[in-house]
Motif scaffolding. Structure first.
Motif, short mmCIF file in Angstrom:
data_model
loop_
_atom_site.label_atom_id
_atom_site.label_comp_id
_atom_site.label_asym_id
_atom_site.label_seq_id
_atom_site.Cartn_x
_atom_site.Cartn_y
_atom_site.Cartn_z
N ALA A 1 36.35 -12.79 -25.01
CA ALA A 1 37.65 -12.07 -24.88
C ALA A 1 38.55 -11.87 -25.63
CB ALA A 1 37.99 -13.10 -23.25
N ILE A 2 39.85 -10.48 -25.63
CA ILE A 2 40.48 -10.41 -25.79
C ILE A 2 42.41 -10.62 -25.53
CG2 ILE A 2 41.95 -9.19 -27.18
CD1 ILE A 2 39.51 -8.80 -28.85
N VAL A 3 42.84 -11.22 -25.38
CA VAL A 3 44.02 -11.71 -24.40
C VAL A 3 45.46 -10.65 -24.47
CG1 VAL A 3 45.46 -12.89 -23.58
CG2 VAL A 3 43.81 -13.74 -23.10
N ARG A 4 46.02 -10.11 -24.23
CA ARG A 4 47.56 -9.57 -24.70
C ARG A 4 47.89 -9.30 -23.53
NH1 ARG A 4 47.84 -7.81 -29.81
NH2 ARG A 4 48.89 -5.87 -29.10
N GLY A 5 49.66 -9.00 -23.92
CA GLY A 5 50.53 -9.39 -22.63
C GLY A 5 50.91 -8.26 -22.64
N LEU A 6 50.98 -7.52 -21.44
CA LEU A 6 51.40 -6.36 -20.23
C LEU A 6 53.28 -6.56 -19.83
CD1 LEU A 6 48.93 -4.43 -18.76
CD2 LEU A 6 49.51 -3.61 -20.95
N ARG A 7 54.00 -5.26 -20.86
CA ARG A 7 55.33 -5.62 -19.89
C ARG A 7 55.33 -3.70 -19.55
NH1 ARG A 7 57.41 -6.90 -25.84
NH2 ARG A 7 55.57 -5.05 -26.24
N ALA A 8 55.94 -2.89 -19.72
CA ALA A 8 56.25 -2.07 -19.14
C ALA A 8 55.12 -1.48 -19.48
CB ALA A 8 57.36 -1.17 -19.09
N THR A 9 55.42 -0.28 -18.65
CA THR A 9 54.07 1.08 -18.43
C THR A 9 53.48 1.44 -20.31
OG1 THR A 9 55.92 2.42 -18.41
CG2 THR A 9 53.75 2.10 -16.56
N SER A 10 54.37 1.19 -20.74
CA SER A 10 54.89 1.59 -22.49
C SER A 10 53.69 1.24 -23.32
CB SER A 10 56.53 1.59 -23.60
OG SER A 10 56.41 0.79 -22.99
N ASP A 11 53.72 -0.67 -23.02
CA ASP A 11 52.50 -1.07 -23.56
C ASP A 11 50.98 -1.05 -23.28
OD1 ASP A 11 54.43 -3.35 -24.20
OD2 ASP A 11 54.29 -4.58 -23.15
N GLU B 1 50.23 1.99 -22.57
CA GLU B 1 49.63 3.40 -23.40
C GLU B 1 49.04 3.08 -24.90
OE1 GLU B 1 51.72 7.53 -24.79
OE2 GLU B 1 52.44 6.39 -22.77
N TYR B 2 49.81 1.70 -25.19
CA TYR B 2 48.89 1.24 -26.40
C TYR B 2 48.36 0.19 -26.49
CZ TYR B 2 49.29 -1.75 -31.12
OH TYR B 2 48.92 -1.92 -32.37
N GLU B 3 48.50 -0.40 -25.89
CA GLU B 3 46.86 -1.28 -25.26
C GLU B 3 45.95 -1.07 -24.72
OE1 GLU B 3 47.31 -4.36 -25.84
OE2 GLU B 3 49.32 -4.70 -26.81
N SER B 4 46.22 -0.45 -23.62
CA SER B 4 44.60 0.63 -23.33
C SER B 4 44.04 1.73 -24.87
CB SER B 4 45.37 1.48 -21.88
OG SER B 4 45.62 2.74 -22.66
N GLN B 5 44.60 1.57 -25.18
CA GLN B 5 43.77 2.66 -26.83
C GLN B 5 43.43 1.68 -27.85
OE1 GLN B 5 47.45 4.91 -28.95
NE2 GLN B 5 45.89 6.32 -29.98
N LEU B 6 44.35 0.48 -27.61
CA LEU B 6 43.96 -0.24 -28.58
C LEU B 6 42.00 -0.78 -27.90
CD1 LEU B 6 44.56 -2.17 -31.59
CD2 LEU B 6 46.09 -2.95 -29.63
#
Ligand code: ADP
Length: 159
Positions: free
Chosen positions: A85-95, A97-102
């Motif tokens: 698994a690759i863990v990432r943190g999510l703050r706002a909806t702006s995150d 967009e980028y995180e889902s693309q990544l």
């Protein structure tokens, strides 16, 4: 038991990052926090060695976490360390967009890996390394957002 990779620039590591690492360490057997070495698209304040040292010291209380630097594709380092698994943190909806693309790009490159998004702790929902650096550069009090050694490193850099 699963191993997670938590990659990022960590320029520098702050309490929002640390909170995500602590929570990931409760979900996985081992969490490897991977400091991205020289992202060409980013202007960084701290060198890779400095970011690595600050992250290592800030996460030393997490028994099943380790810190390393890496270059190249995140999915390659994930495979190298045996992560699932690759863990990432999510703050706002702006995150999001980028995180889902990544995450979708990583999934295309490595279908065996899953992205695990942890929602930020409400206390750090507005915190980013760039805002932190800006407040520090302007002489504001950043002690609530960083461990003391990170605060000192920022103060030193801006005085
Ligand atoms: P990158 O350059 O890869 O975005 P960062 O060091 O900025 O790396 O962030 C690493 C990860 O930590 C990212 O998933 C980011 O969304 C997450 N993150 C950053 N700040 C916070 C915060 N305040 N709360 C939760 N997660 C955060």
């Amino acid at each position: 038991m699963p191993i997670a990779l938590y990659p990022g620039s960590f320029d520098p590591i702050h309490n929002g990052h640390i909170d995500i690492a602590e929570r990931a360490a409760r979900l996985f057997e081992r969490v490897v926090v991977a400091v991205y070495d020289s992202p060409s698209s980013k202007r960084l304040l701290f060198s890779t060695d400095e970011r690595l040292a600050l992250a290592t010291a800030s996460l030393s209380h997490i028994a099943n976490a380790q810190v390393m630097a890496y270059r190249g594709l995140t999915v390659d380092i994930a495979h190298e360390i045996g992560a699932t698994a690759i863990v990432r943190g999510l703050r706002a909806t702006s995150d999001y967009e980028y995180e889902s693309q990544l995450a979708l790009t990583n999934k295309a490159l490595a279908p065996d890996l899953d992205a695990v998004m942890l929602i930020t702790n409400l206390r750090y929902a507005y915190l980013s390394a760039s805002i932190l650096k800006e407040v520090a550069a302007l002489g504001g009090d950043i002690s609530r957002w960083t461990p003391p050694m990170v605060r000192e490193a920022l103060l030193k850099r801006f005085t």
